[in-house]
Design a protein around this motif. Structure first.
Motif, short mmCIF file in Angstrom:
data_model
loop_
_atom_site.label_atom_id
_atom_site.label_comp_id
_atom_site.label_asym_id
_atom_site.label_seq_id
_atom_site.Cartn_x
_atom_site.Cartn_y
_atom_site.Cartn_z
N LEU A 33 5.46 -20.27 29.60
CA LEU A 33 4.15 -19.69 29.87
C LEU A 33 3.27 -20.82 30.40
O LEU A 33 3.33 -21.94 29.91
N SER A 34 2.42 -20.50 31.37
CA SER A 34 1.58 -21.53 31.97
C SER A 34 0.54 -22.05 30.98
O SER A 34 0.15 -21.35 30.05
N LYS A 35 0.10 -23.28 31.22
CA LYS A 35 -0.94 -23.86 30.38
C LYS A 35 -2.22 -23.04 30.45
O LYS A 35 -2.91 -22.88 29.45
N GLU A 36 -2.50 -22.49 31.63
CA GLU A 36 -3.70 -21.66 31.80
C GLU A 36 -3.60 -20.40 30.96
O GLU A 36 -4.56 -19.98 30.32
N PHE A 37 -2.42 -19.76 30.99
CA PHE A 37 -2.22 -18.54 30.21
C PHE A 37 -2.37 -18.84 28.72
O PHE A 37 -3.06 -18.11 28.00
N LEU A 38 -1.75 -19.91 28.26
CA LEU A 38 -1.85 -20.28 26.85
C LEU A 38 -3.28 -20.60 26.44
O LEU A 38 -3.73 -20.18 25.37
N ALA A 39 -4.03 -21.30 27.31
CA ALA A 39 -5.43 -21.62 27.00
C ALA A 39 -6.26 -20.34 26.93
O ALA A 39 -7.10 -20.19 26.05
N ILE A 69 1.16 -21.22 19.41
CA ILE A 69 0.69 -21.90 20.62
C ILE A 69 0.79 -23.40 20.41
O ILE A 69 1.29 -24.12 21.27
N GLU A 70 0.33 -23.85 19.25
CA GLU A 70 0.39 -25.29 18.93
C GLU A 70 1.83 -25.79 18.88
O GLU A 70 2.13 -26.89 19.33
N ASP A 71 2.73 -24.98 18.33
CA ASP A 71 4.13 -25.37 18.17
C ASP A 71 4.95 -25.25 19.45
O ASP A 71 6.09 -25.71 19.50
N GLY A 72 4.39 -24.53 20.43
CA GLY A 72 5.15 -24.29 21.66
C GLY A 72 6.11 -23.13 21.57
O GLY A 72 7.04 -23.02 22.36
N THR A 73 5.90 -22.24 20.58
CA THR A 73 6.79 -21.09 20.41
C THR A 73 6.09 -19.76 20.66
O THR A 73 6.66 -18.70 20.36
N TYR A 74 4.89 -19.80 21.21
CA TYR A 74 4.16 -18.56 21.51
C TYR A 74 4.96 -17.75 22.52
O TYR A 74 5.49 -18.28 23.50
N ARG A 117 2.96 -7.39 26.85
CA ARG A 117 2.58 -7.18 25.44
C ARG A 117 1.64 -8.28 24.98
O ARG A 117 0.65 -8.01 24.29
N LEU A 118 1.92 -9.52 25.36
CA LEU A 118 1.05 -10.63 24.97
C LEU A 118 -0.34 -10.46 25.56
O LEU A 118 -1.33 -10.82 24.91
N GLU A 119 -0.41 -9.93 26.77
CA GLU A 119 -1.73 -9.71 27.37
C GLU A 119 -2.47 -8.59 26.67
O GLU A 119 -3.67 -8.66 26.47
N ALA A 120 -1.75 -7.54 26.29
CA ALA A 120 -2.38 -6.40 25.62
C ALA A 120 -2.71 -6.71 24.17
O ALA A 120 -3.74 -6.27 23.65
N VAL A 121 -1.82 -7.45 23.50
CA VAL A 121 -1.97 -7.76 22.08
C VAL A 121 -1.71 -9.26 21.93
O VAL A 121 -0.60 -9.68 21.62
#
Length: 126
Positions: free
Chosen positions: A8-14, A86-91, A105-109
């Protein structure tokens, strides 16, 4: 459990992290409001003589409020877990199966820590 790697991109995660923090604050505010309303009602009407119907209504409302608190508590727990992931890198990886959680799903929830199927099983108690 097969731990797969999801990129997942850094932007998406942020963006997801910001959404999760805001959602947590909103939910915590709702929970505090529900509790404050219960306390206020008790303070306003606590010493009044109650009819049987009043007691039944109050009990029903308490059950509804408890159900809401339980649902909010579960969502807050999932939010906390998603922030940790997110912190662990497993999001984006299911806590249960290790399978990727679809981006949609991640975007919706954003607090999703399970796939849709796993979530349905948790919700139905299976």
């Amino acid at each position: 459990m097969s731990a797969q790697k999801v990129t997942l991109s850094k932007e998406f995660l942020a963006r997801q992290q910001s959404r999760l923090v805001a959602l947590r604050a909103t939910l915590l505010g709702r929970e505090e409001s529900t509790i404050a309303n219960e306390v206020s009602d008790q303070e306003q009407h606590g010493s009044e003589a109650e009819e049987f119907e009043d007691a039944a209504q109050a009990m029903a409302q308490k059950e509804i409020n408890q159900g809401l608190r339980n649902a909010i508590d579960q969502r807050i727990s999932d939010i906390e877990r998603a922030l940790q992931k997110i912190e662990d890198g497993t999001y984006g990886i299911s806590d249960e199966s290790g399978e990727p959680i679809p981006l949609e799903r991640l975007e919706a929830v954003p607090e999703a820590v399970l796939t849709v199927e796993e979530q349905e099983m948790r919700d139905t108690g299976k």
